[in-house]
Design a protein around this motif. Structure first.
Motif, PDB file in Angstrom:
ATOM      1  N   PRO A  51       0.809  -1.224   0.000  1.00  0.00           N
ATOM      2  CA  PRO A  51       0.000   0.000   0.000  1.00  0.00           C
ATOM      3  C   PRO A  51       0.843   1.274   0.000  1.00  0.00           C
ATOM      4  O   PRO A  51       2.060   1.232   0.184  1.00  0.00           O
ATOM      5  N   ASN A  52       0.194   2.397  -0.183  1.00  0.00           N
ATOM      6  CA  ASN A  52       0.866   3.704  -0.144  1.00  0.00           C
ATOM      7  C   ASN A  52       1.648   3.832   1.157  1.00  0.00           C
ATOM      8  O   ASN A  52       1.146   3.497   2.230  1.00  0.00           O
ATOM      9  N   GLY A  53       2.857   4.325   1.006  1.00  0.00           N
ATOM     10  CA  GLY A  53       3.653   4.606   2.208  1.00  0.00           C
ATOM     11  C   GLY A  53       4.336   3.390   2.802  1.00  0.00           C
ATOM     12  O   GLY A  53       4.955   3.476   3.862  1.00  0.00           O
ATOM     13  N   ALA A  54       4.267   2.236   2.119  1.00  0.00           N
ATOM     14  CA  ALA A  54       4.881   1.015   2.667  1.00  0.00           C
ATOM     15  C   ALA A  54       6.402   1.078   2.636  1.00  0.00           C
ATOM     16  O   ALA A  54       7.077   0.308   3.327  1.00  0.00           O
ATOM     17  N   GLY A  55       6.953   1.968   1.812  1.00  0.00           N
ATOM     18  CA  GLY A  55       8.410   2.108   1.759  1.00  0.00           C
ATOM     19  C   GLY A  55       9.027   1.557   0.480  1.00  0.00           C
ATOM     20  O   GLY A  55      10.252   1.418   0.380  1.00  0.00           O
ATOM     21  N   LYS A  56       8.215   1.294  -0.511  1.00  0.00           N
ATOM     22  CA  LYS A  56       8.710   0.683  -1.755  1.00  0.00           C
ATOM     23  C   LYS A  56       9.681   1.631  -2.484  1.00  0.00           C
ATOM     24  O   LYS A  56      10.775   1.236  -2.886  1.00  0.00           O
ATOM     25  N   THR A  57       9.249   2.882  -2.645  1.00  0.00           N
ATOM     26  CA  THR A  57      10.121   3.857  -3.314  1.00  0.00           C
ATOM     27  C   THR A  57      11.379   4.101  -2.484  1.00  0.00           C
ATOM     28  O   THR A  57      12.492   4.198  -3.033  1.00  0.00           O
ATOM     29  N   THR A  58      11.221   4.174  -1.178  1.00  0.00           N
ATOM     30  CA  THR A  58      12.378   4.386  -0.302  1.00  0.00           C
ATOM     31  C   THR A  58      13.390   3.260  -0.491  1.00  0.00           C
ATOM     32  O   THR A  58      14.606   3.500  -0.527  1.00  0.00           O
ATOM     33  N   LEU A  59      12.895   2.033  -0.644  1.00  0.00           N
ATOM     34  CA  LEU A  59      13.791   0.895  -0.862  1.00  0.00           C
ATOM     35  C   LEU A  59      14.577   1.066  -2.168  1.00  0.00           C
ATOM     36  O   LEU A  59      15.804   0.905  -2.191  1.00  0.00           O
ATOM     37  N   GLU A  79       4.768  -1.932  -8.069  1.00  0.00           N
ATOM     38  CA  GLU A  79       3.460  -1.677  -8.686  1.00  0.00           C
ATOM     39  C   GLU A  79       2.338  -1.696  -7.661  1.00  0.00           C
ATOM     40  O   GLU A  79       2.331  -2.494  -6.728  1.00  0.00           O
ATOM     41  N   GLN A  80       1.384  -0.805  -7.870  1.00  0.00           N
ATOM     42  CA  GLN A  80       0.151  -0.874  -7.067  1.00  0.00           C
ATOM     43  C   GLN A  80      -0.903  -1.696  -7.800  1.00  0.00           C
ATOM     44  O   GLN A  80      -1.870  -2.143  -7.209  1.00  0.00           O
ATOM     45  N   ASN A  81      -0.695  -1.847  -9.112  1.00  0.00           N
ATOM     46  CA  ASN A  81      -1.613  -2.649  -9.930  1.00  0.00           C
ATOM     47  C   ASN A  81      -1.225  -4.127  -9.739  1.00  0.00           C
ATOM     48  O   ASN A  81      -0.603  -4.748 -10.586  1.00  0.00           O
TER      49      ASN A  81
HETATM   50  P1  ATP Z   1       3.636   5.028  -2.671  1.00  0.00           P
HETATM   51  O1  ATP Z   1       3.063   3.792  -3.224  1.00  0.00           O
HETATM   52  O2  ATP Z   1       2.600   5.961  -2.121  1.00  0.00           O
HETATM   53  O3  ATP Z   1       4.648   5.698  -3.548  1.00  0.00           O
HETATM   54  P2  ATP Z   1       5.764   3.794  -1.138  1.00  0.00           P
HETATM   55  O4  ATP Z   1       5.529   2.409  -0.651  1.00  0.00           O
HETATM   56  O5  ATP Z   1       6.635   3.951  -2.331  1.00  0.00           O
HETATM   57  O6  ATP Z   1       4.396   4.550  -1.326  1.00  0.00           O
HETATM   58  P3  ATP Z   1       7.559   5.633   0.114  1.00  0.00           P
HETATM   59  O7  ATP Z   1       7.365   6.663  -0.925  1.00  0.00           O
HETATM   60  O8  ATP Z   1       8.839   4.898   0.182  1.00  0.00           O
HETATM   61  O9  ATP Z   1       6.369   4.584   0.081  1.00  0.00           O
HETATM   62  O10 ATP Z   1       7.297   6.331   1.524  1.00  0.00           O
HETATM   63  C1  ATP Z   1       7.482   5.635   2.752  1.00  0.00           C
HETATM   64  C2  ATP Z   1       7.363   6.616   3.905  1.00  0.00           C
HETATM   65  O11 ATP Z   1       8.470   7.520   3.822  1.00  0.00           O
HETATM   66  C3  ATP Z   1       6.114   7.482   3.857  1.00  0.00           C
HETATM   67  O12 ATP Z   1       5.595   7.568   5.167  1.00  0.00           O
HETATM   68  C4  ATP Z   1       6.612   8.825   3.359  1.00  0.00           C
HETATM   69  O13 ATP Z   1       5.847   9.888   3.882  1.00  0.00           O
HETATM   70  C5  ATP Z   1       8.020   8.852   3.915  1.00  0.00           C
HETATM   71  N1  ATP Z   1       8.902   9.696   3.100  1.00  0.00           N
HETATM   72  C6  ATP Z   1       9.115   9.598   1.763  1.00  0.00           C
HETATM   73  N2  ATP Z   1       9.996  10.532   1.337  1.00  0.00           N
HETATM   74  C7  ATP Z   1      10.352  11.247   2.430  1.00  0.00           C
HETATM   75  C8  ATP Z   1      11.233  12.352   2.666  1.00  0.00           C
HETATM   76  N3  ATP Z   1      11.954  12.894   1.677  1.00  0.00           N
HETATM   77  N4  ATP Z   1      11.337  12.827   3.929  1.00  0.00           N
HETATM   78  C9  ATP Z   1      10.635  12.253   4.950  1.00  0.00           C
HETATM   79  N5  ATP Z   1       9.793  11.201   4.801  1.00  0.00           N
HETATM   80  C10 ATP Z   1       9.642  10.703   3.565  1.00  0.00           C
END
Ligand code: ATP
Length: 238
Positions: A38-46, A194-196
């Motif tokens: 889901p949104n915010g799970a940390g996928k992009t951060t990874l 992917e979210q899809n």
């Molecule tokens: P989405 O599907 O919505 O893109 P995601 O799984 O890719 O979500 P991330 O974008 O990795 O999730 O975000 C994970 C957490 O890190 C979220 O709570 C987001 O608010 C937080 N976050 C992302 N970028 C930053 C930043 N630059 N500074 C602080 N917190 C951040």
């Protein structure tokens, strides 16, 4: 033999805020690994941590057995790890062609830019037709094609693709998945966020589900229990 890419008990985040909690993944060469959640799970951060764009606090990231943890992004790109970011991040004031050239910066790619550009144009005839167009005027789907094309100009060994179908019309989503399938058939190692979920599972050799910064499911693509996946996907933290 070491896996091509290995993420081991990774912790990473932004400043004092930790986002990833002991995340471990194994990316096998030539396979398509799908990360859902889901949104915010940390996928992009990874993905950003793998590319050296988010600092790693602990754990390791290994490419062919060698640590690339906290390495300069440029060096990681030169080793063949390429990220196609969420939101495309194309250069809106430059032409399609110049955007593609921005992917040809590593020296090895500069040497092959003509052949690589032709490969991208063969894959996306729409980009060939619009090679002179200012990228900011492309449709969402065309911009996504351009982002993928620019990534391919970098001659990736591993392609990290972040939410390529986000916000696209169904016909464009089909087109993007057609390309992913083509790249997979060519033997490219792909990590697809992917979210899809339904579409992504069709191309997945391996699936990871992330929830609140943790991997909560790791399954072979052909062994995924959809009920379990959905239950975990929508589960709320205690
Ligand atoms: P989405 O599907 O919505 O893109 P995601 O799984 O890719 O979500 P991330 O974008 O990795 O999730 O975000 C994970 C957490 O890190 C979220 O709570 C987001 O608010 C937080 N976050 C992302 N970028 C930053 C930043 N630059 N500074 C602080 N917190 C951040």
């Amino acid at each position: 033999m070491a896996p091509l890419l290995e993420i081991a008990t990774l912790r990473a985040g932004y400043g004092a805020i930790n986002i990833l909690w002991n995340v471990s993944l194994t990316i096998a060469e030539g396979q398509t690994t799908v990360i859902v959640g889901p949104n915010g799970a940390g996928k992009t951060t990874l993905l950003r941590a793998i590319m050296g764009l988010v600092p790693v606090a602990s754990g390791d990231i290994r490419l062919n057995g060698a640590s690339i943890r906290n390495r300069a992004t440029w060096d990681t790109v030169k080793d063949g790890l390429v990220m196609i970011p969420e939101g495309r991040m194309i250069f809106p004031d430059m032409t399609v062609e110049d955007n593609l050239m921005m992917g040809a910066f590593p020296p090895a790619c500069r040497r092959n830019w003509k052949a690589n550009r032709q490969m991208v144009f063969d894959l996306f005839p729409r980009l060939a037709q619009r090679h002179d167009q200012i990228a900011g005027t492309l449709s969402g789907g065309e911009a996504q094609m351009l982002a993928i094309g620019r990534g391919l100009m970098e001659q990736p060994r591993v392609c990290l693709i972040d939410e390529p179908s986000l916000g696209l019309a169904p016909v464009m989503v089909d087109e993007i998945f057609r390309i992913v399938e083509h790249l997979k058939a060519q033997g490219l190692t792909i990590v697809l966020v992917e979210q899809n979920t339904n579409r992504a599972l069709k191309v997945a050799d391996h699936v990871y589900l992330m929830q609140s910064g943790k991997v909560v499911l790791s399954e072979r693509g052909d062994a995924v229990n959809l009920d379990r996946l959905h239950a975990l996907y929508f589960a709320h933290e205690e």
